[in-house]
Design a protein around this motif. Structure first.
Motif, PDB file in Angstrom:
ATOM      1  N   TRP B 187      -0.051 189.586  39.581  1.00  0.00           N
ATOM      2  CA  TRP B 187       0.027 191.016  39.259  1.00  0.00           C
ATOM      3  C   TRP B 187       0.427 191.205  37.790  1.00  0.00           C
ATOM      4  O   TRP B 187      -0.055 192.091  37.098  1.00  0.00           O
ATOM      5  CB  TRP B 187       1.024 191.688  40.195  1.00  0.00           C
ATOM      6  N   TRP B 188       1.303 190.346  37.333  1.00  0.00           N
ATOM      7  CA  TRP B 188       1.811 190.448  35.961  1.00  0.00           C
ATOM      8  C   TRP B 188       0.731 190.083  34.931  1.00  0.00           C
ATOM      9  O   TRP B 188       0.688 190.631  33.839  1.00  0.00           O
ATOM     10  CB  TRP B 188       2.990 189.487  35.827  1.00  0.00           C
ATOM     11  N   LEU B 189      -0.159 189.159  35.337  1.00  0.00           N
ATOM     12  CA  LEU B 189      -1.158 188.636  34.391  1.00  0.00           C
ATOM     13  C   LEU B 189      -2.320 189.616  34.221  1.00  0.00           C
ATOM     14  O   LEU B 189      -3.457 189.290  34.534  1.00  0.00           O
ATOM     15  CB  LEU B 189      -1.722 187.300  34.901  1.00  0.00           C
ATOM     16  N   ASP B 190      -2.061 190.834  33.753  1.00  0.00           N
ATOM     17  CA  ASP B 190      -3.183 191.744  33.573  1.00  0.00           C
ATOM     18  C   ASP B 190      -3.729 191.632  32.168  1.00  0.00           C
ATOM     19  O   ASP B 190      -3.225 190.872  31.333  1.00  0.00           O
ATOM     20  CB  ASP B 190      -2.778 193.172  33.935  1.00  0.00           C
ATOM     21  N   LEU B 209     -15.423 198.836  42.518  1.00  0.00           N
ATOM     22  CA  LEU B 209     -15.989 197.533  42.196  1.00  0.00           C
ATOM     23  C   LEU B 209     -15.553 197.079  40.813  1.00  0.00           C
ATOM     24  O   LEU B 209     -15.107 195.953  40.606  1.00  0.00           O
ATOM     25  CB  LEU B 209     -17.523 197.591  42.296  1.00  0.00           C
ATOM     26  N   SER B 210     -15.656 197.996  39.867  1.00  0.00           N
ATOM     27  CA  SER B 210     -15.291 197.602  38.497  1.00  0.00           C
ATOM     28  C   SER B 210     -13.799 197.335  38.390  1.00  0.00           C
ATOM     29  O   SER B 210     -13.350 196.498  37.611  1.00  0.00           O
ATOM     30  CB  SER B 210     -15.717 198.689  37.506  1.00  0.00           C
ATOM     31  N   ARG B 211     -13.024 198.044  39.210  1.00  0.00           N
ATOM     32  CA  ARG B 211     -11.597 197.760  39.232  1.00  0.00           C
ATOM     33  C   ARG B 211     -11.344 196.342  39.722  1.00  0.00           C
ATOM     34  O   ARG B 211     -10.522 195.615  39.187  1.00  0.00           O
ATOM     35  CB  ARG B 211     -10.884 198.741  40.163  1.00  0.00           C
ATOM     36  N   ILE B 212     -12.080 195.990  40.779  1.00  0.00           N
ATOM     37  CA  ILE B 212     -11.909 194.647  41.323  1.00  0.00           C
ATOM     38  C   ILE B 212     -12.325 193.621  40.279  1.00  0.00           C
ATOM     39  O   ILE B 212     -11.633 192.624  40.039  1.00  0.00           O
ATOM     40  CB  ILE B 212     -12.737 194.481  42.612  1.00  0.00           C
ATOM     41  N   ILE B 213     -13.457 193.914  39.630  1.00  0.00           N
ATOM     42  CA  ILE B 213     -13.937 192.960  38.630  1.00  0.00           C
ATOM     43  C   ILE B 213     -12.930 192.824  37.490  1.00  0.00           C
ATOM     44  O   ILE B 213     -12.615 191.723  37.031  1.00  0.00           O
ATOM     45  CB  ILE B 213     -15.327 193.397  38.096  1.00  0.00           C
ATOM     46  N   SER B 214     -12.376 193.960  37.090  1.00  0.00           N
ATOM     47  CA  SER B 214     -11.410 193.862  35.983  1.00  0.00           C
ATOM     48  C   SER B 214     -10.099 193.244  36.451  1.00  0.00           C
ATOM     49  O   SER B 214      -9.362 192.651  35.672  1.00  0.00           O
ATOM     50  CB  SER B 214     -11.161 195.235  35.359  1.00  0.00           C
ATOM     51  N   PHE B 215      -9.824 193.347  37.762  1.00  0.00           N
ATOM     52  CA  PHE B 215      -8.614 192.693  38.275  1.00  0.00           C
ATOM     53  C   PHE B 215      -8.758 191.180  38.226  1.00  0.00           C
ATOM     54  O   PHE B 215      -7.841 190.462  37.845  1.00  0.00           O
ATOM     55  CB  PHE B 215      -8.345 193.151  39.722  1.00  0.00           C
ATOM     56  N   VAL B 216      -9.960 190.723  38.591  1.00  0.00           N
ATOM     57  CA  VAL B 216     -10.182 189.281  38.609  1.00  0.00           C
ATOM     58  C   VAL B 216     -10.468 188.815  37.183  1.00  0.00           C
ATOM     59  O   VAL B 216     -11.597 188.532  36.830  1.00  0.00           O
ATOM     60  CB  VAL B 216     -11.335 188.908  39.570  1.00  0.00           C
ATOM     61  N   ASN B 217      -9.458 188.751  36.377  1.00  0.00           N
ATOM     62  CA  ASN B 217      -9.676 188.269  35.016  1.00  0.00           C
ATOM     63  C   ASN B 217      -9.576 186.753  34.964  1.00  0.00           C
ATOM     64  O   ASN B 217      -9.201 186.098  35.950  1.00  0.00           O
ATOM     65  CB  ASN B 217      -8.705 188.946  34.046  1.00  0.00           C
ATOM     66  N   SER B 218      -9.922 186.206  33.848  1.00  0.00           N
ATOM     67  CA  SER B 218     -10.034 184.746  33.777  1.00  0.00           C
ATOM     68  C   SER B 218      -8.678 184.075  33.999  1.00  0.00           C
ATOM     69  O   SER B 218      -8.595 183.028  34.626  1.00  0.00           O
ATOM     70  CB  SER B 218     -10.608 184.336  32.430  1.00  0.00           C
ATOM     71  N   ALA B 426       0.253 201.187  31.981  1.00  0.00           N
ATOM     72  CA  ALA B 426       1.139 201.409  33.114  1.00  0.00           C
ATOM     73  C   ALA B 426       0.982 202.808  33.669  1.00  0.00           C
ATOM     74  O   ALA B 426       1.004 203.022  34.870  1.00  0.00           O
ATOM     75  CB  ALA B 426       2.580 201.160  32.693  1.00  0.00           C
ATOM     76  N   LYS B 427       0.827 203.778  32.749  1.00  0.00           N
ATOM     77  CA  LYS B 427       0.688 205.159  33.201  1.00  0.00           C
ATOM     78  C   LYS B 427      -0.567 205.328  34.042  1.00  0.00           C
ATOM     79  O   LYS B 427      -0.599 206.043  35.013  1.00  0.00           O
ATOM     80  CB  LYS B 427       0.616 206.098  31.987  1.00  0.00           C
ATOM     81  N   LYS B 428      -1.593 204.596  33.621  1.00  0.00           N
ATOM     82  CA  LYS B 428      -2.847 204.704  34.329  1.00  0.00           C
ATOM     83  C   LYS B 428      -2.734 204.178  35.763  1.00  0.00           C
ATOM     84  O   LYS B 428      -3.286 204.754  36.680  1.00  0.00           O
ATOM     85  CB  LYS B 428      -3.911 203.897  33.561  1.00  0.00           C
ATOM     86  N   THR B 429      -2.017 203.096  35.885  1.00  0.00           N
ATOM     87  CA  THR B 429      -1.975 202.481  37.214  1.00  0.00           C
ATOM     88  C   THR B 429      -1.013 203.191  38.157  1.00  0.00           C
ATOM     89  O   THR B 429      -1.189 203.140  39.350  1.00  0.00           O
ATOM     90  CB  THR B 429      -1.551 201.002  37.139  1.00  0.00           C
ATOM     91  N   SER B 430      -0.035 203.862  37.599  1.00  0.00           N
ATOM     92  CA  SER B 430       0.992 204.376  38.501  1.00  0.00           C
ATOM     93  C   SER B 430       0.567 205.662  39.173  1.00  0.00           C
ATOM     94  O   SER B 430      -0.209 206.416  38.735  1.00  0.00           O
ATOM     95  CB  SER B 430       2.323 204.569  37.752  1.00  0.00           C
TER      96      SER B 430
END
Lengths: 522, 430
Positions: B187-190, B209-218, B426-430
């Motif tokens: 979670w921290w490794l964004d 979908l794009s959220r998931i894709i952006s979540f799965v970063n390298s 952070a504001k975006k996610t909360s």
């Protein structure tokens, strides 16, 4: 059916042949002060069907029962086992043993757990390969008296025999020990009972033994001990009578090597107790008088053989440090078998318990100067209790049989011991020694002052049993444990969820602002 | 030397921490040699017995109650050599302690930007803690796990993701519980952490979908792959070498164990009651079977999600605290698991800034244990049946105290200023 009855006269000077009256088919004894052994040998065909069927499944079965009351042994009957019921059993290959446990319960009463010999019985370690006669598994349970066995004999075996059978069966109630042996090779069942004294006020045997049928023989010996001629032999003199053949007692004199050799220092006895409070780690204390605790021979080592119900266990890993061992006056833990799991609670252990053999230190091998003659020598064996099921009380009593103590000494004539007509094996510990070993048993102390030390005694319990109060969860007070635990955990969890996600918690940035004290009581 | 100047010299603090352990180690040798009561922990005899079995080409699981990875027995292989080598494991565990302390100091200095003396003071909570030094010099392996977990934290903060994955896999292989850190680290490794310099593309209304894709970063992918491969690789090697007993003793045992022996866990009395045949006769919902739910929801899901992006070390503290507090089995060595994160959290905590709260919390924590120990002593040594209400109440009280402290920790971390660089995200996610 064959019978052999042996009386060992306690005081030869008091005995005269006039106390015997021999008739063609009976013998009468009058006021004979003696120990008595009665051995009955039965062929399989003399047994009821259900027994015969069961025996056919087994290879070997040796039952040893000993009374919880102390008795004074007399050579050649000096061997001992811990009080209670010991079953040594060897299954026959590829045969089921489903009948053993139900039969044991039928014969000895339902008061013990025995499901399946594979689970309940423990494997015996056999250090001496040459003891190929040793049984492979062992079972033990506390049986304070043989009432159940007597009524089994009377209802199942006696109907096939004359009336005297029921009477002689009931005499087992006063026996000091009873052995029952069967093996598949001889196909015979041997019942052997021993009375240290006659069960009456005067301790005199006044009885008539008659031949029940013409097919049977009864051999009767009235013997007394003679001074030992050779260092490893015991010898007897007295009278032998074979009922139906002899018209008068025949004088006899013979000697034999013996596995269980008498101990001359008669004042050497041991006491067993537990250190109080016992807690969850009871310490078994064996107390012997220091003065008499000298090895009868340089090859002799003091041993204790413990039979522990599964609620008590030994942590074998404790007995490796020499400082620890010598502080308990233990030389080593020689053998341990059975339920040795260090973590399991009582109710998940399938076996009946465990058996352990300790070699013990003696004062002479200990340089400690403050152990002087006249003081007691204490051997302490640390044990541990398993968790016991909750009950409607704060404690559950647990009976622990006294261990047996003996000197194990080197014997020159090991193999000849079995010629002794009174040889007794399958006691659970002799297979842990080499065949050239003789045992000199130390008798347990009879209670000194009537009711014993008060502590550790129970109504209906014998003197050779110690009692431990195992603390258990008291169900009478546990009603709200489940609701309380679940409630507190749930409220705590919800409170933490609120702290984690609730609005108004932790907002304000610095995080070092005042924190409500109510938080602690979520 | 004056105390303030003492904490200005890292050499002084570290040599004192070494000296502390040397003294404890030597004292232990002395006590073991002359007293039947041993300084050395019973577990250490389990480890060394297992190592001896390994040296004889046998399985370490030949030793009863060896419930660890064979790796541990291999690590202390030299204890099978004669003489002073027997203490090799204790030396290794003590070195592990000090290395862990050194990494704490390093993290405090470079990642929490603390001045030298302050960093040394907080690292000393671990380094100069007699409890920590005692545990490792008595031969408990917890210190070794400490060094792995702290190294994991350091690797994550230093963005050495591959190393972090390796350490995470190793830590879970050693003791299962560090798997809870996977959630907070991932979670921290964004994106912001990985490349703070890179301008984050603004996607006001991104699809799922794009959220998931952006979540799965390298980085998240690397960490997952490296940790899984390390964990599974070690397991496969150990399974091939030692077979089913390895799985049984190092994993399954911990999953199915129901310890009836009294311990700090609030569930203890309930487990004893409901696992015994006689206890089952009373009606029960067997809710203790669900005990893993609040524990894992808190430690592996909710705490990481709510807190990880604010302060990773303090989040790991809260996770561990929740895991230990809600565990079905809890003994005092488990306290070491969270104690190693205290130096990162305490500097900005209510426990220190509000002296009153801190002292009350500490006193309640100690009192809770003391009350329980007193009841435990009555049971264990005097044979009094203190299961109910004594032990149960003490266990519940200690649990409530711990939950209160956990609440404080969570509140403190929540209240933290989010890293300024990440404020927007952070504001975006909360």
């Amino acid at each position: 059916m064959k019978q052999r009855i042996t009386y060992l006269v306690r005081n030869p000077d008091e005995f005269t042949p006039e106390q015997l009256a021999v008739k063609p088919s009976s013998i009468a004894l009058r006021k004979v002060n003696a120990a008595k052994e009665h051995r009955i040998t039965l062929g399989l065909e003399e047994l009821p069907d259900e027994l015969r069927k069961a025996f056919n499944q087994w290879h070997e079965l040796h039952i040893r029962w000993a009374s919880e009351s102390p008795y004074d042994a007399i050579p050649p009957f000096t061997s001992r086992v811990s009080p209670g019921l010991h079953v040594f059993y060897t299954p026959q290959k590829d045969h089921p043993d489903s009948l053993l446990c139900p039969l044991l319960k039928e014969v000895f009463g339902n008061g013990f757990v025995c499901e399946d010999p594979k689970e309940t019985f423990i494997k015996l370690p056999i250090l001496s390969e040459r003891f190929s006669m040793s049984s492979s598994t062992q079972f033990y349970t506390r049986i304070p008296d043989l009432a159940s066995l007597v009524s089994y004999f009377q209802s199942k075996i006696c109907p096939l025999s004359p009336n005297s059978c029921k009477i002689s069966a009931s005499t087992l109630l006063s026996a000091s020990y009873v052995d029952i042996d069967y093996d598949a090779i001889s196909h015979t069942l041997i019942i052997n009972a021993f009375w240290a004294r006659a069960p009456n006020e005067e301790n005199h045997w006044t009885e008539t033994i008659s031949l029940p049928g013409s097919q049977e023989t009864i051999e009767i010996g009235i013997l007394n001990n003679e001074p030992n001629p050779d260092p490893e032999d015991i010898s007897f003199s007295g009278f032998l009578t074979v009922l139906g053949q002899d018209t008068q007692p025949k004088p006899t004199r013979f000697q034999t090597p013996t596995r269980h050799y008498p101990l001359s220092a008669s004042s050497l006895v041991y006491k067993t107790s537990f250190a109080h409070p016992t807690g969850l780690h009871p310490t078994l204390i064996l107390t012997l008088p220091t003065k008499h605790l000298e090895p009868p021979d340089t090859t002799c080592r003091l041993h204790a053989h413990l039979t522990l119900p599964r609620t008590l266990f030994i942590d074998k890993y404790q007995f490796s440090d020499s400082l620890f061992l010598s502080s308990h006056h233990i030389t080593s833990l020689r053998s341990i078998s059975g339920a040795t799991d260090l973590e399991a609670p009582d109710w998940v252990v399938p076996q009946w318990g465990s058996a352990a053999l300790f070699e013990l230190d003696t004062p002479s091998s200990d340089p400690d100067p403050d152990q002087e003659a006249g003081r007691d020598w204490n051997i302490t064996i640390p044990l541990h209790l398993r968790y016991f099921p909750p009950s409607n009380s704060t404690h559950t009593p647990l009976a622990v049989p006294w261990p047996v103590l003996f000197w194990a000494c080197r014997a020159e004539e090991g193999t000849k011991m079995s010629v002794n007509p009174f040889d007794r094996i399958h006691l659970g510990y002799e297979a842990l020694f080499g065949p050239k070993t003789r045992f000199m048993h130390i008798p347990p102390a009879a209670s000194r002052n009537g009711n014993g030390n008060g502590r550790g005694r129970r109504e209906g319990g014998g003197e050779l049993v110690e009692w431990i109060d195992v603390p258990v969860l008291d169900l009478r007070k546990a009603g709200w444990v489940e609701v309380g635990t679940v409630g507190v955990v749930l409220v705590s969890f919800l409170g933490l969820c609120w702290v984690l996600f609730g609005k108004g918690v932790g907002e304000g940035g610095a995080g070092v602002k005042k924190v409500g004290k109510g938080k602690k009581r979520q | 030397m004056h105390l303030s100047s003492f904490f200005r010299s890292s050499a002084a603090v570290f040599s004192t921490s070494v000296l502390l352990r040397v003294v404890f180690l030597l004292y232990g040798l002395f006590q073991d040699a002359y007293s039947p009561m041993k300084y050395t922990d019973i577990d250490y005899f389990v480890f060394t017995d297992a190592a001896r079995f390994i040296s004889q080409g046998r399985s370490p699981y030949t030793r009863d109650t060896y419930r660890y990875t064979p790796l541990l027995a291999w690590l202390i292989y030299p204890t099978t050599w004669p003489g002073f080598w027997f203490s090799f494991g204790k030396v290794l565990f003590a070195i592990g302690d000090i290395v862990a302390g050194w990494m704490m100091f390093h993290i405090l200095r470079s990642h929490q930007n603390m001045p030298l003396d302050r960093a040394l003071k907080f690292a000393s909570i671990w380094l100069l803690n007699p409890m920590v030094a005692t545990i490792s010099t008595r031969g408990s392996s917890e210190g070794l796990l400490g060094v792995i977990v702290i190294a994991l934290l350091w690797a994550v903060l230093a963005k050495r993701v591959r190393l972090a994955g390796l350490l995470l896999g190793l830590a879970v292989h050693f003791k299962i519980y560090p798997f809870i850190y996977a959630a907070s680290i991932i979670w921290w490794l964004d994106e912001d952490r990985i490349d703070q310099a890179k301008e984050r593309k603004s996607k006001p209304k991104s699809s799922l979908l794009s959220r998931i894709i952006s979540f799965v970063n390298s980085e998240r992918l690397t960490l997952t792959i490296f940790s899984l491969f390390t964990f599974m690789g070690l397991n496969i090697v150990m399974y091939l070498a030692y077979g089913y007993p390895f799985l049984e003793h190092s994993y399954f045992y911990h999953l199915i164990r129901i310890d009836h022996r009294h311990n700090f866990s609030p569930y203890n009395t309930l487990l004893y009651l409901n696992s015994a045949p006689q206890g089952q006769s009373h009606p029960s919902f067997e809710l203790e079977r669900l005990a893993f739910l609040p524990q894992l929801l808190l430690s592996a899901l909710m705490i990481p999600l709510a807190l990880a992006k604010k302060d990773l070390p303090s989040t790991m503290l809260a996770q561990t605290f929740a895991f230990v507090t809600f565990n079905k089995v809890c003994t005092s060595q488990y306290f070491l698991w969270y104690m190693m994160f205290l130096p990162f959290y305490l500097p900005v905590s209510t426990l220190l800034s509000s002296r009153k709260t801190g002292i009350v919390a500490l006193v309640l924590w100690v009192l809770g244990q003391a009350l329980w120990l007193q009841q435990g002593y009555q049971l264990e040594f005097l044979g009094n049946s203190t299961f109910v209400p004594g032990l149960w109440t003490a266990g519940i009280l200690f649990f409530v105290v711990n939950v209160g402290i956990l609440g404080l920790i969570i509140r403190d971390v929540r209240a933290k200023e989010t890293d300024p660089l990440r404020l927007k995200a952070a504001k975006k996610t909360s």
